[in-house]
Design an enzyme around this catalytic site. Structure first.
Site, short mmCIF file in Angstrom:
data_model
loop_
_atom_site.label_atom_id
_atom_site.label_comp_id
_atom_site.label_asym_id
_atom_site.label_seq_id
_atom_site.Cartn_x
_atom_site.Cartn_y
_atom_site.Cartn_z
N LYS A 83 0.84 -1.20 0.00
CA LYS A 83 0.00 0.00 0.00
C LYS A 83 0.87 1.25 0.00
O LYS A 83 1.78 1.38 0.83
CB LYS A 83 -0.82 0.01 1.29
C1 E4P Z 1 -8.31 0.65 4.32
O1 E4P Z 1 -7.58 0.35 3.42
C2 E4P Z 1 -8.28 1.95 5.01
O2 E4P Z 1 -7.04 2.16 5.61
C3 E4P Z 1 -9.40 2.00 6.01
O3 E4P Z 1 -10.60 1.56 5.37
C4 E4P Z 1 -9.61 3.35 6.65
O4 E4P Z 1 -10.76 3.29 7.44
P1 E4P Z 1 -11.09 4.40 8.54
O5 E4P Z 1 -11.42 5.67 7.82
O6 E4P Z 1 -12.29 3.85 9.26
O7 E4P Z 1 -9.89 4.53 9.41
#
Ligand code: E4P
Length: 218
Positions: A83
């Protein structure tokens, strides 16, 4: 549509995996830090539970370090997807890693223009953050819908992963918008099951069954 669990918690992953409906996992530095293990170890443990794409995020901020980190993360397991954040440096790293055949999930996407950039950089996945857009009084799901449309218009292969989902409604709307993947906290996956008529119907079936067959035997 694929379902990913948005957690690094092993108990939650085991519970979700037992239902046979979890296709992958997304983690981020916050989720990994919450579990208290080094990222390599935690990702390895996750790969033992879920057989699918497992996203592991870089924490460097400059492209050369991100590339180095991405290469290391990708070596942990064949299912690891690296990522990278949607910054200029992150996109530079995405382009380089993608050219090497390393799959990249571009994260922290909040607009269709950013999603276009990620696709052009060869991203495997783009992650628009629905809930965080809603939090600032904008329409997160419109961003997902627009990205899906733009990618279709040009035949981009990048998969659209609806992230930052906070409710079962978010999941259903992501499916209607045509997202390839929805990643959700365990709580949301669990809530997808719920319907009062299912509970009521099941109780009735078992009551009727018991009345005839158990009472007759007893
Ligand atoms: C996933 O890849 C993201 O990091 C995650 O969905 C972020 O979610 P949040 O906004 O609830 O922290």
């Amino acid at each position: 549509m694929k379902f990913f669990l948005d957690t690094a918690n092993l108990d939650e992953l085991k519970k979700g995996a037992a239902w046979g409906i979890v296709d992958g996992v997304t983690t981020n530095p916050t989720l990994i830090a919450r579990e208290g293990r080094e990222i390599e170890e935690q990702i390895r443990l996750i790969c033992d539970i879920v057989n699918g794409d497992i996203s592991a995020e870089v924490v460097s901020t400059k492209a050369p370090e991100m590339i180095k980190e991405g290469r290391e993360l990708s070596k942990i397991h064949k299912n690891v997807v690296v990522k990278c954040p949607l910054t200029r440096e992150g996109i530079m790293a995405t382009s380089a890693l993608s050219r090497e055949g390393i799959r990249v999930n571009v994260t922290l996407c909040f607009s269709p223009s950013q999603a276009l950039i990620a696709a052009k950089a060869g991203a495997y996945i783009i992650s628009p953050f629905v809930g965080r857009i809603d939090d600032i009084s904008w329409h997160g799901m419109d961003v997902v819908r627009n990205i899906v449309q733009i990618y279709r218009n040009y035949g981009f292969k990048t998969k659209v992963l609806a992230a930052s989902l906070r409710s079962p409604t978010h999941v259903v709307e992501s499916a209607l918008a045509g997202a390839d993947i929805a990643t959700m906290p365990f709580k949301v996956l669990d809530e997808l099951f719920n319907h009062p008529l299912t509970d009521k119907g099941q109780e009735q079936f078992l009551r009727d069954w018991a009345k005839v067959f158990q009472e007759a035997r007893g």
